[in-house]
Design an enzyme around this catalytic site. Structure first.
Site, PDB file in Angstrom:
ATOM      1  N   GLY A  11       0.810  -1.210   0.000  1.00 49.82           N
ATOM      2  CA  GLY A  11       0.000   0.000   0.000  1.00 49.82           C
ATOM      3  C   GLY A  11       0.842   1.257   0.000  1.00 49.82           C
ATOM      4  O   GLY A  11       0.555   2.221   0.715  1.00 49.82           O
ATOM      5  N   ALA A  12       1.895   1.271  -0.826  1.00 48.26           N
ATOM      6  CA  ALA A  12       2.896   2.344  -0.753  1.00 48.26           C
ATOM      7  C   ALA A  12       2.787   3.362  -1.874  1.00 48.26           C
ATOM      8  O   ALA A  12       3.687   4.171  -2.060  1.00 48.26           O
ATOM      9  CB  ALA A  12       4.304   1.740  -0.748  1.00 48.26           C
ATOM     10  N   SER A  13       1.698   3.348  -2.616  1.00 53.43           N
ATOM     11  CA  SER A  13       1.564   4.317  -3.701  1.00 53.43           C
ATOM     12  C   SER A  13       1.147   5.689  -3.207  1.00 53.43           C
ATOM     13  O   SER A  13       1.394   6.701  -3.877  1.00 53.43           O
ATOM     14  CB  SER A  13       0.559   3.815  -4.740  1.00 53.43           C
ATOM     15  OG  SER A  13      -0.698   3.562  -4.135  1.00 53.43           O
ATOM     16  N   TYR A 156     -13.202  -2.024  12.295  1.00 52.35           N
ATOM     17  CA  TYR A 156     -11.905  -1.444  11.922  1.00 52.35           C
ATOM     18  C   TYR A 156     -10.991  -1.325  13.148  1.00 52.35           C
ATOM     19  O   TYR A 156      -9.867  -1.854  13.157  1.00 52.35           O
ATOM     20  CB  TYR A 156     -12.093  -0.075  11.259  1.00 52.35           C
ATOM     21  CG  TYR A 156     -10.789   0.636  10.981  1.00 52.35           C
ATOM     22  CD1 TYR A 156     -10.046   0.321   9.849  1.00 52.35           C
ATOM     23  CD2 TYR A 156     -10.289   1.613  11.841  1.00 52.35           C
ATOM     24  CE1 TYR A 156      -8.834   0.951   9.587  1.00 52.35           C
ATOM     25  CE2 TYR A 156      -9.082   2.252  11.586  1.00 52.35           C
ATOM     26  CZ  TYR A 156      -8.365   1.915  10.467  1.00 52.35           C
ATOM     27  OH  TYR A 156      -7.170   2.545  10.217  1.00 52.35           O
TER      28      TYR A 156
END
Length: 263
Positions: A11-13, A156
């Site tokens: 999830g590094a974009s 969550y």
């Protein structure tokens, strides 16, 4: 850190993952960057890593909600770099809602991406580290919501709390191999251009501002460094004092519902 190591950052974009990837690259790491559906943003991060920091960056697109993606991702990373020294389980999604209104699909999405995926990735990477004798570091992005309960946050926040508990068990399992396992619990982090809401919230945080992805990246660099070689099994809260005792905890204490809106 300043040594040639390799790191997977999921999830590094964008957002926190981007901040972690850039900070690790600045400290000498080659990066294996995963994303779901942001090819342009992921490409921009890769170019920054390669041009600004002179490190190699490989981009991988895949849906971590699918169980088979974890093994495919790790196999691709090993093929690209030969070894993995760091895993940052950052990919996740925020979904809030009343417990009476939660659907099975919403619960499954949060479980698959926010909990099952990092467990599967950790299993694959730790097996690789053990086989290769790598004294590596594994990080999880949790949340301050895993420590403090809010309304409309049973799933969550509950899963983030579960991650912190799982981190402790995994740390015990992997310590004999010199593999350290820790978590980072961000508080209120600005991942988009700030709005009036963010400015108002920032003034109410004890440190006086919203957090930045680079703040989480700096903490990640420390926990992956030799300076932290005696630290394992913790979840480090990086929140500017957001959930210290004395801050508003309920809507009655927080009439603007600033705290209840935090991601």
């Amino acid at each position: 850190m300043k040594s040639q190591r390799t790191a997977i950052v999921t999830g590094a974009s964008t957002g926190i993952g981007r901040g972690i990837a850039l900070k690790l690259a600045a400290e000498g790491c080659d990066i294996f960057l995963s994303h779901l559906n942001e090819p342009e943003e992921a490409g921009e991060v890769a170019r920054t890593i390669e041009q600004l920091h002179g490190r190699k960056c490989v981009v991988y697109q895949g849906d971590l909600c699918a169980a088979e993606t974890a093994s495919q991702l790790v196999e691709s990373a090993i093929s690209a770099f030969g070894r993995i020294d760091i895993l940052v389980n950052n990919a996740g999604i925020t979904r809030l809602g009343k417990v009476a209104e939660l659907t099975p699909d919403a619960i499954d999405l949060l479980y698959q991406l926010n909990y099952r995926a990092p467990m599967l990735l950790t299993g694959q990477v730790s097996k690789h580290m053990i086989e290769k004798g790598i004294r590596g570091s594994i990080l999880f992005t949790t949340s301050s919501r895993g420590t403090r309960a809010y309304p409309n946050d049973a799933i969550y926040g509950g899963l983030k709390g579960a991650l912190s508990r799982s981190i402790q068990s995994i740390a015990l399992e992997l310590a004999p191999y010199g593999i350290r396992v820790n978590g980072l619990a961000p508080g209120a982090i600005t991942v988009r251009p700030p709005t009036e809401y963010h400015e108002k919230l920032g003034r109410r945080i004890p440190i006086g501002r919203m957090g930045l992805p680079a703040d989480i990246g700096a903490a990640a660099v420390f926990l992956c460094s030799e300076e932290a070689e005696y630290i394992t099994g913790i979840t480090l809260r990086v929140d500017g004092g957001l959930i210290l005792p004395g801050m508003p905890e309920s809507p009655r204490q927080d009439p603007d519902n600033i705290w209840g809106k935090l991601n």
